[in-house]
Design a protein around this motif. Structure first.
Motif, PDB file in Angstrom:
ATOM      1  N   VAL A   1       0.867  -1.174   0.000  1.00 17.87           N
ATOM      2  CA  VAL A   1       0.000   0.000   0.000  1.00 17.87           C
ATOM      3  C   VAL A   1       0.905   1.225   0.000  1.00 17.87           C
ATOM      4  O   VAL A   1       1.699   1.405   0.927  1.00 17.87           O
ATOM      5  CB  VAL A   1      -0.923   0.025   1.238  1.00 17.87           C
ATOM      6  CG1 VAL A   1      -1.758   1.292   1.264  1.00 17.87           C
ATOM      7  CG2 VAL A   1      -1.811  -1.210   1.257  1.00 17.87           C
ATOM      8  N   ALA A   2       0.798   2.046  -1.036  1.00 21.53           N
ATOM      9  CA  ALA A   2       1.619   3.258  -1.115  1.00 21.53           C
ATOM     10  C   ALA A   2       1.209   4.217  -0.005  1.00 21.53           C
ATOM     11  O   ALA A   2       0.026   4.428   0.243  1.00 21.53           O
ATOM     12  CB  ALA A   2       1.447   3.915  -2.474  1.00 21.53           C
ATOM     13  N   THR A   3       2.216   4.787   0.662  1.00 20.51           N
ATOM     14  CA  THR A   3       1.947   5.777   1.703  1.00 20.51           C
ATOM     15  C   THR A   3       2.392   7.171   1.273  1.00 20.51           C
ATOM     16  O   THR A   3       2.039   8.152   1.901  1.00 20.51           O
ATOM     17  CB  THR A   3       2.637   5.389   3.027  1.00 20.51           C
ATOM     18  OG1 THR A   3       4.039   5.189   2.787  1.00 20.51           O
ATOM     19  CG2 THR A   3       2.030   4.106   3.585  1.00 20.51           C
ATOM     20  N   SER A   4       3.206   7.242   0.221  1.00 19.94           N
ATOM     21  CA  SER A   4       3.595   8.502  -0.414  1.00 19.94           C
ATOM     22  C   SER A   4       4.204   8.142  -1.770  1.00 19.94           C
ATOM     23  O   SER A   4       4.167   6.984  -2.175  1.00 19.94           O
ATOM     24  CB  SER A   4       4.591   9.289   0.450  1.00 19.94           C
ATOM     25  OG  SER A   4       5.862   8.683   0.409  1.00 19.94           O
ATOM     26  N   MET A   5       4.797   9.119  -2.435  1.00 18.76           N
ATOM     27  CA  MET A   5       5.380   8.839  -3.754  1.00 18.76           C
ATOM     28  C   MET A   5       6.529   7.846  -3.692  1.00 18.76           C
ATOM     29  O   MET A   5       6.777   7.113  -4.642  1.00 18.76           O
ATOM     30  CB  MET A   5       5.871  10.139  -4.405  1.00 18.76           C
ATOM     31  CG  MET A   5       4.760  10.996  -4.947  1.00 18.76           C
ATOM     32  SD  MET A   5       5.344  12.527  -5.718  1.00 18.76           S
ATOM     33  CE  MET A   5       6.630  11.978  -6.796  1.00 18.76           C
ATOM     34  N   ASP A   6       7.253   7.810  -2.583  1.00 22.70           N
ATOM     35  CA  ASP A   6       8.436   6.956  -2.509  1.00 22.70           C
ATOM     36  C   ASP A   6       8.476   6.074  -1.261  1.00 22.70           C
ATOM     37  O   ASP A   6       9.536   5.653  -0.823  1.00 22.70           O
ATOM     38  CB  ASP A   6       9.701   7.802  -2.595  1.00 22.70           C
ATOM     39  CG  ASP A   6       9.787   8.840  -1.487  1.00 22.70           C
ATOM     40  OD1 ASP A   6       8.819   8.974  -0.718  1.00 22.70           O
ATOM     41  OD2 ASP A   6      10.821   9.505  -1.390  1.00 22.70           O
ATOM     42  N   SER A   7       7.322   5.789  -0.695  1.00 23.50           N
ATOM     43  CA  SER A   7       7.277   4.899   0.464  1.00 23.50           C
ATOM     44  C   SER A   7       6.007   4.062   0.419  1.00 23.50           C
ATOM     45  O   SER A   7       5.048   4.405  -0.261  1.00 23.50           O
ATOM     46  CB  SER A   7       7.354   5.694   1.766  1.00 23.50           C
ATOM     47  OG  SER A   7       6.242   6.533   1.898  1.00 23.50           O
ATOM     48  N   ALA A   8       6.055   2.949   1.147  1.00 19.25           N
ATOM     49  CA  ALA A   8       4.903   2.045   1.156  1.00 19.25           C
ATOM     50  C   ALA A   8       4.949   1.165   2.393  1.00 19.25           C
ATOM     51  O   ALA A   8       5.989   0.981   3.008  1.00 19.25           O
ATOM     52  CB  ALA A   8       4.909   1.179  -0.100  1.00 19.25           C
TER      53      ALA A   8
END
Length: 114
Positions: free
Chosen positions: A56-63
């Motif tokens: 699940v993506a939490t921002s553009m570059d984290s999950a």
């Protein structure tokens, strides 16, 4: 009398609200880390762990990656988009994936394609 009934009803509702119908914890899972409610994610296979996970993506570059312990066979295909609910548990043996990624164990209570 009316206030006693209202108080009793309130206590009953609160105590019932504390009950959670959780799927069983995954083997080797740590402490309860959170709930997932109707999240949109993508299925991946973690070759290092030999387990499917839902990212699940939490921002553009984290999950957040939930390594599943009970993913139904029909969803065990990489890059499948799913909407799911379940329980996240701490992953005490994280493999140190990409920066910005957090790993959990995920016990799924419901899953469907969006």
């Amino acid at each position: 009398m009316k206030s006693v009934l209202l108080l009793s009803l309130g206590i009953l509702l609160l105590s019932d609200g504390c009950k959670q119908d959780l799927a069983p914890a995954c083997p080797n899972a740590g402490a309860l880390a959170g709930q997932a409610t109707q999240l949109l994610g993508t299925v991946y296979y973690d070759r290092a762990r030999g387990s499917y996970g839902i990212q699940v993506a939490t921002s553009m570059d984290s999950a957040d990656m939930g390594l599943t312990c009970n993913l139904p066979a029909e969803y065990q295909k990489e890059l499948t988009k799913v909407r799911f609910s379940g329980t996240y548990y701490a992953d005490e043996q994280s493999t140190g994936g990409p920066v910005g990624y957090r790993y959990y164990y995920l016990s799924i209570s419901s899953i469907a394609t969006p």
